[in-house]
Write an enzyme that holds these catalytic residues in place. Structure first.
Site, PDB file in Angstrom:
ATOM      1  N   GLY A 156       0.855  -1.189   0.000  1.00  0.00           N
ATOM      2  CA  GLY A 156       0.000   0.000   0.000  1.00  0.00           C
ATOM      3  C   GLY A 156       0.888   1.235   0.000  1.00  0.00           C
ATOM      4  N   ALA A 239       3.468  -3.285  10.893  1.00  0.00           N
ATOM      5  CA  ALA A 239       2.077  -3.326  10.422  1.00  0.00           C
ATOM      6  C   ALA A 239       1.113  -3.445  11.599  1.00  0.00           C
ATOM      7  CB  ALA A 239       1.916  -4.475   9.443  1.00  0.00           C
ATOM      8  N   ARG A 240       0.921  -4.628  12.096  1.00  0.00           N
ATOM      9  CA  ARG A 240       0.035  -4.867  13.236  1.00  0.00           C
ATOM     10  C   ARG A 240       0.516  -6.103  13.982  1.00  0.00           C
ATOM     11  NH1 ARG A 240      -1.586  -0.592  13.406  1.00  0.00           N
ATOM     12  NH2 ARG A 240      -3.707   0.204  13.319  1.00  0.00           N
ATOM     13  N   GLU A 269      -0.528  -6.319  22.390  1.00  0.00           N
ATOM     14  CA  GLU A 269       0.175  -5.152  22.941  1.00  0.00           C
ATOM     15  C   GLU A 269      -0.778  -4.318  23.811  1.00  0.00           C
ATOM     16  OE1 GLU A 269       1.301  -3.495  19.059  1.00  0.00           O
ATOM     17  OE2 GLU A 269      -0.044  -1.821  19.438  1.00  0.00           O
ATOM     18  N   HIS A 287       5.186   0.601  19.329  1.00  0.00           N
ATOM     19  CA  HIS A 287       4.180   1.064  18.352  1.00  0.00           C
ATOM     20  C   HIS A 287       4.296   2.584  18.113  1.00  0.00           C
ATOM     21  CE1 HIS A 287      -0.052   0.046  16.607  1.00  0.00           C
ATOM     22  NE2 HIS A 287       0.536   1.012  15.910  1.00  0.00           N
TER      23      HIS A 287
HETATM   24  C1  8YV Z   1      -1.372   4.759  15.486  1.00  0.00           C
HETATM   25  C2  8YV Z   1      -1.167   3.073  13.593  1.00  0.00           C
HETATM   26  O1  8YV Z   1      -0.486   5.478  16.241  1.00  0.00           O
HETATM   27  O2  8YV Z   1      -2.255   4.524  12.114  1.00  0.00           O
HETATM   28  C3  8YV Z   1      -2.110   3.372  12.485  1.00  0.00           C
HETATM   29  O3  8YV Z   1      -2.726   2.421  11.968  1.00  0.00           O
HETATM   30  O4  8YV Z   1      -0.870   1.964  13.837  1.00  0.00           O
HETATM   31  C4  8YV Z   1      -0.552   4.180  14.381  1.00  0.00           C
HETATM   32  O5  8YV Z   1      -0.188   5.200  13.526  1.00  0.00           O
HETATM   33  C5  8YV Z   1      -2.113   3.835  16.407  1.00  0.00           C
HETATM   34  O6  8YV Z   1      -2.890   2.904  15.744  1.00  0.00           O
HETATM   35  C6  8YV Z   1      -2.961   4.626  17.378  1.00  0.00           C
HETATM   36  O7  8YV Z   1      -4.252   4.836  16.948  1.00  0.00           O
END
Ligand code: 8YV
Length: 326
Positions: A156, A239-240, A269, A287
């Site tokens: 992406g 990513a996640r 997490e 993160h």
């Molecule tokens: C955020 C992220 O800081 O944007 C995303 O998907 O993973 C991070 O940039 C986090 O998800 C807090 O909402």
């Protein structure tokens, strides 16, 4: 005239709250408690809108308990904390914050890849622990970055940003795998070649994960995939959590099945798998890939713009389920 009521579910910039307060009756959470599901419902059930982050799960139960809810604006590009089909079924608009964090997050992905390849965290811990008593020829010798093969899983906007950095800045040979192939123009701009997942795993010197989390991407990198990588390879996950099987990764790092990893996101997490904390060849960050002041402000602004755009003007900027609008 009464203003719509909204919940800002986590602490946010005071400027963002002040802006929202010009349009809404705002319940905020500047103490930054992470709400349980029950606490979230208790605060959300009389609200028309919510400003959330990745820590608030908006699912069918929450939606059923909050019938007045019209929009949930996530301050994140990822939205795996939303059950979007359930939101659409309840006619609740979902929005996220794309684009504003792309380059910052790509910078971090590249930085984490370099820190991992060049063993920056590991050598820093060694120095701080007072273990550096003499130089030696192979001390913290890592993996080459320039001219090596950069593999990207998930192509992406952020993946493309990392590809451009690697190809144009570091002369890397870029390969990628994605659900769908990029257009020839985008492939040329990224100097990236599409390969199968198997070829990506087998060929990459540095593999960076930038794909969204879903049922299909759960443990996309587990023992089987790690076993296909080069023993000299590094793995980076921005990513996640849940895309990598953290226990299998810790084992692969301990066994030197791969050389090193850089991990910014973790399954469950802020808890981190204890085995990852005891292996030396991993760089662990909490993160923070989008964490610059400017980008976090842009994300907060866009989430606020979506709430104001939809609840005040009927025009959200970045809807995820625009069918709710018709
Ligand atoms: C955020 C992220 O800081 O944007 C995303 O998907 O993973 C991070 O940039 C986090 O998800 C807090 O909402």
């Amino acid at each position: 005239m009464t203003q719509p009521r909204i919940l800002v579910a986590r602490a946010v910039f005071p400027e963002t709250l002040a802006r929202l307060a010009r349009h809404f009756e705002v319940e905020s959470n500047q103490d930054d408690q992470v709400f349980s599901k029950q606490e979230l419902v208790a605060r959300l059930k009389d609200k028309a809108g919510a400003f959330t982050t990745g820590s608030e799960r908006i699912d069918a139960d929450v939606l059923a308990a909050c019938p007045g809810l019209k929009i949930v604006a996530n301050m994140a590009v990822g939205y795996n904390n939303f059950d979007v089909p359930a939101m659409t079924a309840r006619k609740v608009l979902a929005t996220n914050t794309p684009d504003v964090l792309t380059e910052t997050t790509a910078d971090f992905g590249f930085a984490l890849m370099m820190a991992t390849a060049r063993r920056i965290a590991e050598s820093e811990h060694y120095l701080r622990a007072g273990k550096w008593t003499k130089w030696s020829y192979d001390m913290f010798a890592g993996a080459e970055v320039h001219g090596s093969t950069l593999g990207i899983l998930g192509m992406g906007r952020i993946g493309q940003g990392i590809a451009r950095r690697g190809a144009h800045g570091f002369g890397m040979n870029v390969i990628y795998h994605n659900r769908s192939r990029l257009s020839p123009d985008l492939e040329a701009a990224c100097k990236a070649r599409y390969v199968s997942k198997e070829e990506l795993l087998k060929t990459a010197d540095h593999l960076v994960l930038v794909l969204p989390y879903s049922a299909e991407s759960h443990h996309a990198i587990a023992a089987k995939e790690l076993a296909q990588m080069k023993p000299t390879a590094t793995l980076v996950n921005i990513a996640r959590g849940g895309i990598v099987d953290d226990a299998a990764l810790a084992q692969a790092l301990r066994d030197r099945r791969i050389a090193a990893a850089g991990i910014d996101v973790f399954e469950g997490e802020p808890k981190v798998h204890p085995d990852l904390l005891t292996v030396p060849n991993v760089v662990l960050t909490p993160h923070i890939a989008s964490a610059t002041v400017q980008t976090r402000m842009a994300m907060a602004d866009l989430a606020a713009d979506n709430l104001i755009g939809f609840l005040v003007n009927g025009k959200p900027l970045t809807p995820l389920n625009p069918e709710v609008l018709s």
